[in-house]
Write an enzyme that holds these catalytic residues in place. Structure first.
Site, short mmCIF file in Angstrom:
data_model
loop_
_atom_site.label_atom_id
_atom_site.label_comp_id
_atom_site.label_asym_id
_atom_site.label_seq_id
_atom_site.Cartn_x
_atom_site.Cartn_y
_atom_site.Cartn_z
N GLU A 180 0.83 -1.21 0.00
CA GLU A 180 0.00 0.00 0.00
C GLU A 180 0.86 1.26 0.00
O GLU A 180 0.74 2.14 0.87
CB GLU A 180 -0.97 -0.01 1.19
CG GLU A 180 -1.99 -1.13 1.08
CD GLU A 180 -3.08 -1.11 2.12
OE1 GLU A 180 -2.89 -0.49 3.18
OE2 GLU A 180 -4.14 -1.72 1.90
N GLU A 373 -5.63 -8.36 -1.12
CA GLU A 373 -6.31 -8.13 0.17
C GLU A 373 -7.76 -7.77 -0.09
O GLU A 373 -8.05 -6.90 -0.91
CB GLU A 373 -5.68 -6.97 0.96
CG GLU A 373 -4.36 -7.29 1.58
CD GLU A 373 -3.87 -6.18 2.51
OE1 GLU A 373 -4.69 -5.53 3.16
OE2 GLU A 373 -2.65 -5.99 2.54
C1 BG6 Z 1 -4.46 -3.04 4.70
C2 BG6 Z 1 -3.11 -3.49 5.16
O1 BG6 Z 1 -4.48 -1.67 4.82
O2 BG6 Z 1 -5.58 -3.40 5.40
C3 BG6 Z 1 -3.11 -4.58 6.20
O3 BG6 Z 1 -2.26 -3.81 4.10
C4 BG6 Z 1 -4.26 -4.35 7.16
O4 BG6 Z 1 -1.86 -4.60 6.82
C5 BG6 Z 1 -5.56 -4.44 6.35
O5 BG6 Z 1 -4.28 -5.22 8.23
C6 BG6 Z 1 -6.81 -4.32 7.19
O6 BG6 Z 1 -6.76 -3.19 7.98
P1 BG6 Z 1 -6.99 -3.27 9.55
O7 BG6 Z 1 -6.76 -1.88 10.04
O8 BG6 Z 1 -8.37 -3.74 9.73
O9 BG6 Z 1 -5.98 -4.23 10.05
#
Ligand code: BG6
Length: 475
Positions: A180, A373
């Site tokens: 990211e 993701e």
């Molecule tokens: C993304 C990241 O922003 O979202 C992860 O690459 C992160 O590292 C994921 O865990 C989910 O976000 P959060 O804040 O719910 O952990």
């Protein structure tokens, strides 16, 4: 002529994703140095984390133990194997390889750990997909050089890449340079270790650091291809699809500008040069970003093979935010969308937006996409009989996969794979909580660090296993 595809490609990489600092723990063993993630304390629901100056006694740092994946990875990968994963996305903790970041020689114990981890994946036919720097870097580089604001970081990063590319060249094919990368403009410490001093021009520091990361990324892509021409190297960006609040052209223009702040990163990675709108932005805002003579050539010679990205939610943007209710999102906030429901953390769930995102990215660049993701952060309850019935998570994933399928089959989007986030529960990047769970596998641990760390299969575990087995036919 495009191929007439009516299902997911046979070699589609179904899997799951994690990041070292959110699951490994073992933060100070086998020669590992302190990372920027190791100085982050836990917040609470939607409360941002505190980044301390080094490790301070009496505070709780969730990355120090995380879910102890460092010691339990064999059992966890066995479960991924049982689900039929074709790939597993994780990151290498830079501090296991170079504890301070600027050493000449790597830490053998760290290299050996990832050798064994990747071998364990390959044993089950699971391809490791590696993020080189996922929201962490040696903390010593922050203290000594001010992190990515200093161009010397490019060489330290390249040295690290050189070591891991050579060491794992027969085990890993897919790499991503920075997780990211575009989050640097929102939270500069998380992806780039940048702390802004009061007297500084914040934007100038951020875009200078971003420039250094873009140069480092391009050089890494070139190096990777020299070491192994079969390597596929991608960028990785958060894709915060934004809708204009109304058809008022001012709202639309503001939304385009919002998206440009993000497209800037993929534009440079894919096209190999700075877009004019960004040069103009620097000029208009008096941002003096230092380029070296060779930079244009470097960017041109290191364009990526694919676009890795995260997609969780969408946002609404207006030309005038006065008096409007804002809601949460991944690393950012936006106006509430009356057509969408939100997660307990305020992230607006938007499966159709996923199809739009895939079309936007593919039609803009025409190179393969890898959704590395996606997922729902939710509170799970363990029933008396020990089961975890996470139907809400199944529903979220089912709808998103179904839209991805339409993007591939109907719209002709080319995709490499799909790795839902946090395939095993881990600590949240945004808040440091454990309560915000994404996994198919439950981990017994709470927000304060209590729990047995025992693993438990959720209902979604069995559902996702069938999805993979049927190559996305049974949803
Ligand atoms: C993304 C990241 O922003 O979202 C992860 O690459 C992160 O590292 C994921 O865990 C989910 O976000 P959060 O804040 O719910 O952990």
């Amino acid at each position: 002529m495009i191929k007439n595809i009516n299902k997911f490609p046979e070699d589609f990489l179904w899997g799951g994703a994690v990041a070292a600092n959110q699951c490994e723990g073992a933060w100070n063993v086998d020669g590992k140095g302190i990372s920027t993630a190791d100085v982050a304390t836990a917040g609470a629901l939607n409360v941002k984390r505190e980044y301390t100056d080094g490790i301070i006694g009496g505070k709780y740092y969730p990355s120090h133990e995380a879910i102890d994946f460092y010691n339990r990875y064999k059992d966890d990968i066995k479960l991924f194997g049982e689900m039929g994963f074709k790939c597993f996305r994780t990151s290498i903790a830079w501090t296991r390889i170079f504890p301070n970041g600027d050493e000449n020689y790597p830490n053998e114990a760290g290299l050996k750990y990832y050798d064994e981890l990747f071998d364990e994946c390959l044993k089950y036919g699971i391809k490791p997909v590696v993020t080189i720097s996922h929201y962490e870097m040696p903390y010593s580089l922050v203290e000594k050089y001010g992190a990515w604001r200093d161009r010397r970081l490019v060489d330290f990063y390249l040295n690290y890449c050189n070591v891991i590319f050579n060491r794992y060249k027969d085990k890993v094919t897919h790499w991503m340079t920075f997780n990211e990368i575009n989050v640097i403009t929102l939270h500069p410490f998380i992806p780039a270790g940048i702390k802004i001093k009061p007297e500084e021009n914040k934007e100038e520091v951020i875009y200078q650091a971003a420039h250094h990361q873009l140069i480092a990324s391009a050089k890494a892509v070139k190096l990777a291809h020299e070491i192994n021409p079969d390597f596929k190297v991608g960028c990785m960006m958060v894709y915060p699809l934004a809708y204009a609040e109304t058809c008022n052209p001012v709202d639309v223009l503001t939304t385009n500008e919002f998206m440009n702040r993000h497209y800037f990163f993929s534009d440079v990675h894919v096209r190999g040069h700075y877009p004019n709108y960004m040069k103009k932005y620097f000029e208009r805002n008096n941002l003096n970003i230092k380029f070296e003579d060779s930079d244009e050539e470097i960017l041109k010679s290191g364009t990526v093979d694919f676009i890795g990205f995260s997609y969780y939610m969408t946002l609404v943007v207006s030309g005038n935010n006065d008096g409007k209710t804002l809601t949460g999102g991944n690393m950012t906030k936006g106006i509430k969308n009356p057509y969408l429901k939100a997660s307990d953390w305020g992230w607006q769930v938007d499966p159709v937006g996923f199809r739009i995102a895939l079309n936007n990215l593919y039609n803009r660049y025409e190179i393969p996409l890898f959704c590395v993701e996606n997922g729902l952060g939710a509170v799970d309850e363990v029933e008396e009989d020990g089961s975890i019935n996470d139907d809400y998570r199944i529903e979220y994933l089912r709808q998103h996969i179904s839209e991805m399928k339409k993007a591939i089959i109907i719209d002709g989007v080319e995709m490499i794979g799909y790795t839902p986030w946090g395939c095993i529960d881990l600590i949240s990047a945004g808040t440091g909580e454990m309560k915000k769970r994404y996994g198919f596998i439950y981990v017994d641990k709470d927000n304060d660090g209590n729990g047995t760390l025992e693993r438990r299969k959720k209902k979604s575990f069995y559902w996702y296993k069938d999805v993979i087995k049927s190559n996305g036919e049974i949803l």
